[in-house]
Every structure is written in C-alpha cells, then in structure tokens.
Design a protein around this motif. Structure first.
Motif, PDB file in Angstrom:
ATOM      1  N   GLU A  29     -73.958  68.023 113.411  1.00 48.99           N
ATOM      2  CA  GLU A  29     -73.608  69.566 112.805  1.00 48.99           C
ATOM      3  C   GLU A  29     -73.109  70.143 114.082  1.00 48.99           C
ATOM      4  O   GLU A  29     -72.318  71.713 113.635  1.00 48.99           O
ATOM      5  N   THR A  72     -62.278  72.497 103.806  1.00 49.98           N
ATOM      6  CA  THR A  72     -62.632  73.964 102.592  1.00 49.98           C
ATOM      7  C   THR A  72     -63.224  74.885 103.196  1.00 49.98           C
ATOM      8  O   THR A  72     -63.021  76.423 102.682  1.00 49.98           O
ATOM      9  N   MET A  98     -65.740  68.595 103.664  1.00 50.42           N
ATOM     10  CA  MET A  98     -66.192  70.456 103.906  1.00 50.42           C
ATOM     11  C   MET A  98     -65.211  71.586 104.436  1.00 50.42           C
ATOM     12  O   MET A  98     -65.531  71.978 104.383  1.00 50.42           O
ATOM     13  N   LEU A 119     -66.079  75.089 112.983  1.00 53.92           N
ATOM     14  CA  LEU A 119     -65.887  76.553 112.633  1.00 53.92           C
ATOM     15  C   LEU A 119     -66.393  77.414 112.998  1.00 53.92           C
ATOM     16  O   LEU A 119     -66.114  78.552 113.111  1.00 53.92           O
ATOM     17  N   GLU A 133     -61.222  78.824 103.026  1.00 55.52           N
ATOM     18  CA  GLU A 133     -62.382  79.679 102.533  1.00 55.52           C
ATOM     19  C   GLU A 133     -62.590  80.974 103.544  1.00 55.52           C
ATOM     20  O   GLU A 133     -62.312  82.409 102.798  1.00 55.52           O
ATOM     21  N   MET A 169     -73.548  80.839 111.464  1.00 53.37           N
ATOM     22  CA  MET A 169     -74.145  79.577 111.665  1.00 53.37           C
ATOM     23  C   MET A 169     -75.931  78.616 111.758  1.00 53.37           C
ATOM     24  O   MET A 169     -76.182  79.790 112.660  1.00 53.37           O
ATOM     25  N   ALA A 215     -72.756  84.021 105.994  1.00 50.00           N
ATOM     26  CA  ALA A 215     -71.031  82.959 107.423  1.00 50.00           C
ATOM     27  C   ALA A 215     -70.158  82.931 107.548  1.00 50.00           C
ATOM     28  O   ALA A 215     -70.040  82.633 108.426  1.00 50.00           O
ATOM     29  N   ASN A 216     -69.250  83.426 106.310  1.00 53.29           N
ATOM     30  CA  ASN A 216     -67.948  83.777 106.482  1.00 53.29           C
ATOM     31  C   ASN A 216     -68.123  84.783 107.222  1.00 53.29           C
ATOM     32  O   ASN A 216     -66.782  85.524 107.829  1.00 53.29           O
ATOM     33  N   HIS A 255     -69.840  70.411 112.720  1.00 50.20           N
ATOM     34  CA  HIS A 255     -69.185  71.353 112.319  1.00 50.20           C
ATOM     35  C   HIS A 255     -68.685  72.971 112.762  1.00 50.20           C
ATOM     36  O   HIS A 255     -68.671  73.676 112.902  1.00 50.20           O
TER      37      HIS A 255
END
Lengths: 254, 229
Positions: free
Chosen positions: A151, A101, A98, A158, A105, A81, A76-77, A154
């Motif tokens: 979603e 965090t 979330m 992200l 991360e 996704m 994911a990083n 997100h």
C-alpha cells in the motif's frame, strides 16, 4: 483542507455516526482513537464513498469543494487516498498495471514507462520491498506486513494530499512497523500531506507525532487533544479520560 | 532437448513428445497424444467448433493453456494414464450462447489432473459448462481437481455442472464451481486508487481471465483482451 460537518452515516438502518464533525487542515497529522466498534473505520470508508455506508445528512468538503456526492474514483483523483486495514487481493492484476492505469486516469497523460518503472524501483528500495513486487498481482500471496508495504508503494506513486490510514499496524512486526511509520512520516514531510490515522499503537504514534488526537465515542468525536490526551488514553483507557487535556472544537479549528 | 515450435494443425491426429508448442488449430476434430513433458500454448486464430481429445501416455506431463473469444461450442476429453499429470487451463471470453463439455477419464493409477476453466460472459452470452471427472473402478492414488468459474457482466442465465464420478475408494477429488458478477469489494478498492468503474471492471475482468496462465502465455493473449474486454 477537509471539513466534515454534521455528518450522519448509516449502515443499512443502523446509524453509526451522528453529528460527526472534523476538520483536517493541510500539512497536519490527526489520529482517531476510540473503543472497538464505535465507527472509526466508518469515517474513512464514508469519505471515500464505500457503497456499504450511506450518508444520511451532513457535508464533506475538500479544499472548499463539496465532495459529499462525488464518486469514489473522483474523490481519489482529488488527492484523497485510503489505506485499508485489510487490503484485498485482486487476482491477475499487477501493481504496475493498476498504478499505470490509475496515473493515466488521474493525469490524462501518457505514462513514460521507463520513468514509471524507475520510480517504482526507487520506491521499493525506500520501503524495503523486493522489486519483484512491482509485477506481482495486487496483494496476492503477500503476508499482512507485505500488504501494508504494498500500500505504501501505491501511496508514493499516486502522491495523494490527504491519506486516510486505517489500523496500518495490524499484521506488522516491530521492524516492519518502524519502516512503515517512518515511510509515512517521510511521505508527509516530503509532500506536506495531511494524514488521518486510526491506530492505538504507541510505536507508530511516537514516529508520526500527530498534531491532534480525537476520541470517537457515542457516534461522534467527544474529545480532541494533543500528546497529553494520548498519554491519558494509554494509561487509563477511554472510560477515564482527563478532560483537562482536551481542547474544544473552537480551539482546534483555530 | 526441449524445442519450441509453432504448429498449424491441419490434420486430425497429432503426437507431441517432450516439447513446448504453440498450436493454431484449423480442424474441427483433433486427437493429441502426449509423450514425455509437454507444454501446449494454444492460440487458435479462427472460430470453429472443436472436438478435442487429449490422450496422455504413461508418465507423461502436460500443461495445456488455452484462451479464446470464440462463439462455437466445444467438447474436450482428456484421457489420463498411469502416473500422468495434466494441468488444463482454459479461459474464454463469451459474447453469445456457448456450451462446453469437458471430461476427464482415468482408468489407471497415480494420475494427477487439475482442470481450471475461467469464463467471462458479456453482452448476450449464456454459458453452459459441464465438467466431469470420472475415476474408474480398481484405480488407486489418483488426484483430481476441477475448478470452474464464470464471471458474468450480463443478466443472462449461466449454468455449471460440476460432476465427480468416483468408482474407487482410493482417490483425492474435489471440485469448485462459482458463478458471480464482478466483486464489489474489488471494484471499490480500485476506485479508491482513482480508477473509474468501467476501467476497474476491465482490469478485474482481464485479471480474472489471465490469472490461470503463466506470464509467457499471458503476454501473448493480453493484446487480444485489450481489444475485447
């Protein structure tokens, strides 16, 4: 670029995918179609290393790096996704908590709360989601449509380079479907991202306009084509495909 | 008029009337009488055993929020009354052996009681939670819900005794007891967003303990949880 080569995937003792090959180049939209139960969701979950799916052989590389044996969060990083068909509820954990965090991360940097909140509010406006959702628990008490928009919240925060989308149209009414599809298209164009979407919904495909359509059957991709292939499927189903509208794997890779 | 007070409890009897209070309990044995509408947010700072009795008066209404990370065992008795309503929300983080005894007794009509106990067990924690709802004879129209959950982060033995003692025909009563480890699906979901397993476990565990409280109380206990989970 994502490259999947000769992948064999099991769930328990049962082989779901075999000789599965797929290449997703940068800035492209791919659509994966196929009859029910052939393993379309399996490929998305396998790429993200869902513990219920075992890779028996084959490789998955992303931007030249072998990610076959990486952990889910590491993948994911790297910028991949997954938007699940049925995003789950997590009680007591808010979207903001979330995301803060996850971003911390990923970037290993301190998150500026003011900028973070402002960005969340802007995205809520963009996807027609009430701002109150920012501090709501993940998917708790949300309808199917709201979960899909959640979603998207997100997604925009992200900012992945490759988005795997599993049946995002399920649970969406026609208005919500248009908002979601347009937002996905806007995201893809804004960040030149790649998308692999599993759907049979012509409305969403009409907005996304995928570059490639792949048909998954008999544990692997049996056919790859373009718009014409989509027309064939929508007209005749999966059993009577017109081979003339398909492209070979070599053509596709070029 | 509703007042909000911080109370350091040094005596064994306390009556609270139409109030929102923050309690820090220093005694091992305490009886609280509830009159009118009351919200108790307990933030006890010192670890000690507690024998707590809550007496609800007629038509009273109570929300009791309680969180701690104490090792001591506890006994909590709630006595319902006619047309009384109580929501007792208790979450705790345990690292050693801990026993909880929780009783609700109702000897009147039209009472409503909801008990939520959420526990997170880590390190050497071994938990025993006995929760008993007793609706007595000749009572009518009472409602009782008991919801006891343990999330275990260790391999110790945990036990829940969810007891319903119903001596009347006219009652709505139910109970739910679960002991489980952190949900694998939830871990996977958060991992797909980029969270490592320890971070995802922390968020899920904190969320579990916080989920039974309102935002006001959550904010107060978050700082304790950040250090402990």
């Amino acid at each position: 670029m994502l490259e999947i080569k000769d992948l064999v995937v099991n769930v328990g003792e049962k082989t779901i995918l075999k000789n599965f090959n797929l290449t997703i180049e940068d800035n492209a939209i791919h659509c994966l179609m196929g009859p029910n139960g052939v393993g379309k969701s399996t490929i998305c979950k396998t790429i993200l290393k869902d513990p219920n799916y075992s890779i028996i052989s084959g490789t998955i590389t992303y931007n030249g790096e072998d990610i076959t044996n990486l952990k889910t969060n590491e993948i994911a990083n790297k910028g991949i996704m997954l938007i699940m068909q049925n995003p789950i509820t997590i009680e007591g954990v808010t979207n903001a908590e979330m995301l803060r965090t996850a971003l911390s991360e990923k970037t290993k940097e301190h998150i500026d709360i003011f900028k973070f909140n402002k960005e969340l509010e802007n995205i809520c406006n963009k996807i027609d989601l009430p701002k109150s959702f920012i501090h709501r628990n993940i998917n708790e008490g949300m309808s199917g449509g709201e979960r899909k928009k959640n979603e998207l919240l997100h997604l925009w925060m992200l900012k992945p380079n490759l988005v795997l989308i599993d049946e995002i149209d399920s649970g969406l009414d026609i208005d919500a479907l248009k908002i979601v599809a347009k937002s996905l298209k806007e995201y893809q164009e804004t960040y030149q991202a790649s998308i692999l979407i599993i759907t049979h919904n012509p409305h969403i495909l009409d907005i996304l306009k995928p570059n490639y359509i792949h048909i998954l059957k008999d544990q692997h991709i049996i056919q790859t084509g373009h718009e014409e292939l989509l027309s064939d499927i929508l007209t005749s189903g999966f059993n009577n495909l017109n081979k003339a509208n398909s492209v070979g794997e070599s053509d596709f890779n070029e | 008029m509703i007042l909000m007070n911080n109370i350091l409890v040094n005596e064994e009897h306390l009556t609270i009337n139409n109030n929102i209070v923050w309690l820090d309990i220093f005694v091992d044995k305490l009886t609280i009488t509830i009159e009118g509408k009351v919200i108790i947010n307990e933030l006890t700072t010192q670890d000690h055993p507690l024998d707590l009795t809550i007496n609800l008066t007629k038509n009273s209404y109570l929300i009791y929020n309680r969180f701690n990370n104490f090792t001591s065992s506890e006994k909590i008795i709630i006595n319902g009354n006619e047309n009384s309503q109580v929501s007792f929300n208790y979450s705790f983080l345990a690292t050693t052996k801990k026993d909880i005894l929780l009783n609700y007794d109702q000897n009147n009509n039209s009472g409503n009681c909801e008990i939520n106990v959420y526990a997170l067990a880590k390190d050497n924690a071994s938990l025993t939670i006995a929760a008993t709802g007793h609706i007595l004879k000749s009572t009518n129209d009472n409602e009782y819900l008991e919801n006891i959950r343990i999330t275990s982060l260790n391999n110790e033995k945990h036990t829940i005794y969810p007891n319903l003692l119903i001596d009347t025909h006219n009652v709505t009563a139910s109970h739910n007891a679960t002991i489980a480890s952190v949900d694998e699906e939830e871990l996977f979901y958060l991992s797909t967003k980029g969270l490592s397993k320890p971070l995802a476990t922390k968020l899920i565990s904190q969320g579990f303990l916080l989920s039974i409280f309102d935002e006001n109380y959550q904010t107060k206990i978050k700082s304790i949880l950040d250090k402990e989970v």
